[in-house]
Scaffold this motif. Structure first.
Motif, PDB file in Angstrom:
ATOM      1  N   PRO A  30       0.861  48.465  58.175  1.00  0.00           N
ATOM      2  CA  PRO A  30       1.503  49.699  57.714  1.00  0.00           C
ATOM      3  C   PRO A  30       2.734  49.471  56.842  1.00  0.00           C
ATOM      4  CG  PRO A  30       1.112  49.733  60.096  1.00  0.00           C
ATOM      5  CD  PRO A  30       0.898  48.333  59.633  1.00  0.00           C
ATOM      6  N   ALA A  31       3.406  48.337  56.979  1.00  0.00           N
ATOM      7  CA  ALA A  31       4.660  48.109  56.254  1.00  0.00           C
ATOM      8  C   ALA A  31       4.373  47.690  54.816  1.00  0.00           C
ATOM      9  CB  ALA A  31       5.478  47.038  56.949  1.00  0.00           C
ATOM     10  N   PRO A  32       5.137  48.209  53.862  1.00  0.00           N
ATOM     11  CA  PRO A  32       4.950  47.801  52.462  1.00  0.00           C
ATOM     12  C   PRO A  32       5.482  46.394  52.231  1.00  0.00           C
ATOM     13  CG  PRO A  32       6.866  49.229  52.639  1.00  0.00           C
ATOM     14  CD  PRO A  32       6.223  49.196  54.011  1.00  0.00           C
ATOM     15  N   PRO A  33       5.003  45.717  51.190  1.00  0.00           N
ATOM     16  CA  PRO A  33       5.549  44.383  50.882  1.00  0.00           C
ATOM     17  C   PRO A  33       7.002  44.475  50.443  1.00  0.00           C
ATOM     18  CG  PRO A  33       4.072  45.117  49.146  1.00  0.00           C
ATOM     19  CD  PRO A  33       3.953  46.129  50.241  1.00  0.00           C
ATOM     20  N   HIS A  34       7.714  43.364  50.592  1.00  0.00           N
ATOM     21  CA  HIS A  34       9.105  43.323  50.172  1.00  0.00           C
ATOM     22  C   HIS A  34       9.353  42.051  49.369  1.00  0.00           C
ATOM     23  CE1 HIS A  34       8.952  41.540  54.310  1.00  0.00           C
ATOM     24  NE2 HIS A  34       9.577  40.550  53.682  1.00  0.00           N
ATOM     25  N   THR A  35      10.426  42.045  48.634  1.00  0.00           N
ATOM     26  CA  THR A  35      10.784  40.889  47.820  1.00  0.00           C
ATOM     27  C   THR A  35      11.324  39.775  48.707  1.00  0.00           C
ATOM     28  OG1 THR A  35      11.361  42.342  45.971  1.00  0.00           O
ATOM     29  CG2 THR A  35      12.211  40.085  45.900  1.00  0.00           C
ATOM     30  N   LEU A  77      10.295  35.139  53.406  1.00  0.00           N
ATOM     31  CA  LEU A  77       9.526  36.352  53.671  1.00  0.00           C
ATOM     32  C   LEU A  77       9.960  37.041  54.962  1.00  0.00           C
ATOM     33  CD1 LEU A  77       5.976  35.105  52.636  1.00  0.00           C
ATOM     34  CD2 LEU A  77       7.259  36.952  51.535  1.00  0.00           C
ATOM     35  N   PHE A  78      10.321  36.255  55.973  1.00  0.00           N
ATOM     36  CA  PHE A  78      10.716  36.842  57.259  1.00  0.00           C
ATOM     37  C   PHE A  78      12.109  37.465  57.198  1.00  0.00           C
ATOM     38  CE2 PHE A  78       8.014  34.380  60.623  1.00  0.00           C
ATOM     39  CZ  PHE A  78       6.868  34.645  59.902  1.00  0.00           C
ATOM     40  N   TYR A  79      13.018  36.839  56.444  1.00  0.00           N
ATOM     41  CA  TYR A  79      14.423  37.245  56.466  1.00  0.00           C
ATOM     42  C   TYR A  79      14.918  37.527  55.042  1.00  0.00           C
ATOM     43  CZ  TYR A  79      13.560  34.871  60.880  1.00  0.00           C
ATOM     44  OH  TYR A  79      13.010  34.471  62.087  1.00  0.00           O
ATOM     45  N   PRO A  80      14.370  38.563  54.423  1.00  0.00           N
ATOM     46  CA  PRO A  80      14.640  38.785  52.995  1.00  0.00           C
ATOM     47  C   PRO A  80      16.084  39.137  52.676  1.00  0.00           C
ATOM     48  CG  PRO A  80      13.467  40.660  53.937  1.00  0.00           C
ATOM     49  CD  PRO A  80      13.451  39.583  54.976  1.00  0.00           C
ATOM     50  N   GLY A  81      16.828  39.689  53.633  1.00  0.00           N
ATOM     51  CA  GLY A  81      18.189  40.111  53.340  1.00  0.00           C
ATOM     52  C   GLY A  81      19.268  39.168  53.821  1.00  0.00           C
ATOM     53  N   ALA A  82      18.901  38.018  54.359  1.00  0.00           N
ATOM     54  CA  ALA A  82      19.909  37.096  54.900  1.00  0.00           C
ATOM     55  C   ALA A  82      20.755  36.508  53.782  1.00  0.00           C
ATOM     56  CB  ALA A  82      19.234  35.979  55.689  1.00  0.00           C
ATOM     57  N   SER A  83      22.041  36.355  54.054  1.00  0.00           N
ATOM     58  CA  SER A  83      22.934  35.716  53.086  1.00  0.00           C
ATOM     59  C   SER A  83      22.620  34.227  53.003  1.00  0.00           C
ATOM     60  CB  SER A  83      24.388  35.916  53.521  1.00  0.00           C
ATOM     61  OG  SER A  83      24.641  35.206  54.725  1.00  0.00           O
ATOM     62  N   ALA A 313      15.316  47.416  63.798  1.00  0.00           N
ATOM     63  CA  ALA A 313      13.894  47.766  63.804  1.00  0.00           C
ATOM     64  C   ALA A 313      13.250  47.418  62.468  1.00  0.00           C
ATOM     65  CB  ALA A 313      13.726  49.250  64.118  1.00  0.00           C
ATOM     66  N   ALA A 314      13.934  47.720  61.369  1.00  0.00           N
ATOM     67  CA  ALA A 314      13.404  47.381  60.038  1.00  0.00           C
ATOM     68  C   ALA A 314      13.282  45.872  59.876  1.00  0.00           C
ATOM     69  CB  ALA A 314      14.311  47.962  58.957  1.00  0.00           C
ATOM     70  N   ALA A 315      14.231  45.125  60.452  1.00  0.00           N
ATOM     71  CA  ALA A 315      14.178  43.662  60.359  1.00  0.00           C
ATOM     72  C   ALA A 315      12.965  43.107  61.101  1.00  0.00           C
ATOM     73  CB  ALA A 315      15.462  43.056  60.922  1.00  0.00           C
ATOM     74  N   TYR A 316      12.590  43.714  62.235  1.00  0.00           N
ATOM     75  CA  TYR A 316      11.375  43.298  62.935  1.00  0.00           C
ATOM     76  C   TYR A 316      10.146  43.523  62.045  1.00  0.00           C
ATOM     77  CZ  TYR A 316      14.107  43.244  67.318  1.00  0.00           C
ATOM     78  OH  TYR A 316      15.018  42.978  68.306  1.00  0.00           O
ATOM     79  N   TRP A 317      10.122  44.660  61.386  1.00  0.00           N
ATOM     80  CA  TRP A 317       9.008  44.936  60.472  1.00  0.00           C
ATOM     81  C   TRP A 317       8.952  43.909  59.341  1.00  0.00           C
ATOM     82  CZ3 TRP A 317       4.764  47.665  60.874  1.00  0.00           C
ATOM     83  CH2 TRP A 317       4.705  48.753  61.747  1.00  0.00           C
ATOM     84  N   HIS A 318      10.122  43.488  58.844  1.00  0.00           N
ATOM     85  CA  HIS A 318      10.131  42.479  57.774  1.00  0.00           C
ATOM     86  C   HIS A 318       9.458  41.187  58.235  1.00  0.00           C
ATOM     87  CE1 HIS A 318      13.762  44.469  55.598  1.00  0.00           C
ATOM     88  NE2 HIS A 318      12.624  44.809  55.031  1.00  0.00           N
ATOM     89  N   VAL A 319       9.710  40.782  59.486  1.00  0.00           N
ATOM     90  CA  VAL A 319       9.094  39.560  59.993  1.00  0.00           C
ATOM     91  C   VAL A 319       7.574  39.725  60.049  1.00  0.00           C
ATOM     92  CG1 VAL A 319       8.940  37.983  61.955  1.00  0.00           C
ATOM     93  CG2 VAL A 319      11.158  38.923  61.301  1.00  0.00           C
ATOM     94  N   VAL A 320       7.122  40.860  60.565  1.00  0.00           N
ATOM     95  CA  VAL A 320       5.676  41.078  60.702  1.00  0.00           C
ATOM     96  C   VAL A 320       5.010  41.183  59.330  1.00  0.00           C
ATOM     97  CG1 VAL A 320       3.954  42.732  61.523  1.00  0.00           C
ATOM     98  CG2 VAL A 320       5.870  42.100  62.990  1.00  0.00           C
ATOM     99  N   ARG A 321       5.603  41.927  58.417  1.00  0.00           N
ATOM    100  CA  ARG A 321       5.029  42.012  57.073  1.00  0.00           C
ATOM    101  C   ARG A 321       5.109  40.665  56.362  1.00  0.00           C
ATOM    102  NH1 ARG A 321       1.918  45.091  53.258  1.00  0.00           N
ATOM    103  NH2 ARG A 321       1.570  43.309  51.904  1.00  0.00           N
ATOM    104  N   GLY A 322       6.204  39.938  56.581  1.00  0.00           N
ATOM    105  CA  GLY A 322       6.324  38.617  55.971  1.00  0.00           C
ATOM    106  C   GLY A 322       5.230  37.680  56.437  1.00  0.00           C
ATOM    107  N   ALA A 323       4.909  37.728  57.740  1.00  0.00           N
ATOM    108  CA  ALA A 323       3.824  36.893  58.257  1.00  0.00           C
ATOM    109  C   ALA A 323       2.493  37.294  57.635  1.00  0.00           C
ATOM    110  CB  ALA A 323       3.751  37.017  59.780  1.00  0.00           C
TER     111      ALA A 323
END
Length: 354
Positions: A30-35, A77-83, A313-323
């Motif tokens: 369900p989650a869209p792809p992210h950069t 892919l899992f942590y797109p917003g990490a510094s 919650a959004a960060a959890y989705w990033h991990v799942v979509r990244g996988a």
């Protein structure tokens, strides 16, 4: 009159290797792809320095296995917003998870329960604060301290519980192997979530997103349901993509293999059933996500803390979509390693010969 230009349809995405002749079902996402995180090169360089400093890649085979896994891509892919500094602290944990998995799957520590328990006991002591004595222990001590930098005691305790739960699954798997016990299908998804290190990966998503939740928020049922569903999705999705590798190795802690064993069905039916299990976890994630704002309101969580809970919650989705996006891009899962069968030693030598 203009000519019609006919273009060929795009090639289908790669499928897991080892599923020749199988129609691989499309898995719900369900989650869209992210950069991906743009700081991946710096994180890769930092991880290589860490591997070299502690001597964790002892052979050409070990380096090839890690290269095929493309773990910096996983982090991106899992942590797109990490510094940049945070991503550099998180990426070695993904290497550690991969190395541990290979060592216990393919090395002697995963075949002898007493040896497995002794290895884990030493690592758990380091996790509790004992200084490392061997290269492997010193590497673990280093990444334990670095990932806890700036984190609250509550987060550090929760992270330690996640790592301990993951470690002990290696002993559980070893006990199953020597007893020739196949895990029950109803209990397996949660067991696999721990064994894959999914809870560790999700905990790392919190510093990646810059949040540190109070324990009362971390314990909210909607957020916990989202986390459990995400962890089970990650574990089952890894099974889906690693079935070829694990069938070749004779490993049966894999949802596809267990479905075939318990249900007495063929590979196609087992793959389809595993895809259905993934769909069910995706629906659970969506339901929990929808419940979370109302539950935050109901218990009076507002302001910055409420925003951080939603960010988590959004960060959890990033991990799942990244996988979901990661596996299609990685040789470790899309094509066999023809040289691996000729290499009988443990792939990394992390716990042997120290």
């Amino acid at each position: 009159m203009t000519a019609t230009v006919r273009t060929a349809p795009p090639p289908p995405p790669p499928a897991p290797y080892g599923l020749d002749g199988i129609v691989v079902p499309e898995v719900t996402m369900p989650a869209p792809p992210h950069t991906p995180n743009p700081h991946v090169r710096a994180a890769h360089a930092a991880a290589q320095e860490w591997l070299d400093r502690f001597g964790l890649c002892r052979s050409a085979a070990s380096r090839r296995i890690l290269r095929r896994a493309r773990l910096p891509l996983t982090a991106a892919l899992f942590y797109p917003g990490a510094s940049p500094p945070v991503l550099a602290r998180l990426t070695p944990w993904l290497y550690w998870i991969c190395i541990m998995d290979d060592e216990f799957d393919d090395g002697p520590d995963g075949r002898d329960p007493a040896r497995c328990a002794a290895t884990l006991a030493a690592l758990l002591d380091v996790l509790g604060g004992r200084p490392g004595r061997t290269p492997a222990e010193r590497a673990l001590a280093d990444i334990r301290l670095r990932v806890q930098e700036g984190r609250s005691p509550g987060w550090s305790r929760a992270f330690r519980r996640d790592v301990e739960g993951w470690f002990w699954t290696y002993y559980e798997d070893t006990a199953d192997r020597v007893a020739h016990r196949y895990p029950r299908l109803d209990a397996y998804p949660r067991q696999r979530a721990h064994a894959f290190g999914a809870y560790v990966m999700l905990s790392l998503a919190e510093p990646a997103a810059g949040v540190d939740l109070p324990e009362a928020v971390r314990r909210l049922p909607a957020l916990r349901d989202l986390r459990h569903a995400a962890a089970e999705y990650l574990g089952l999705h890894n099974d889906f993509w690693s079935v070829g590798k694990e069938r070749e190795a004779g490993v049966y802690h894999n949802a596809v293999i267990l479905i075939g064993h318990h249900e007495r069905v063929g590979l196609q039916e087992s793959v389809d059933s595993c895809a259905g299990m993934l769909d069910a976890r995706a629906r659970r994630m969506v339901a929990a996500q929808l419940e979370l704002p109302g539950q935050l309101d109901a218990v009076g969580v507002s302001g910055v803390t409420r925003a951080e809970a939603l960010t988590c919650a959004a960060a959890y989705w990033h991990v799942v979509r990244g996988a979901h996006d990661y596996y299609q891009r990685v040789d470790r899962y899309t094509r066999a390693d023809p040289r691996l069968k000729d290499e009988l030693a443990p792939p990394h030598g992390l716990f042997t010969g120290q």
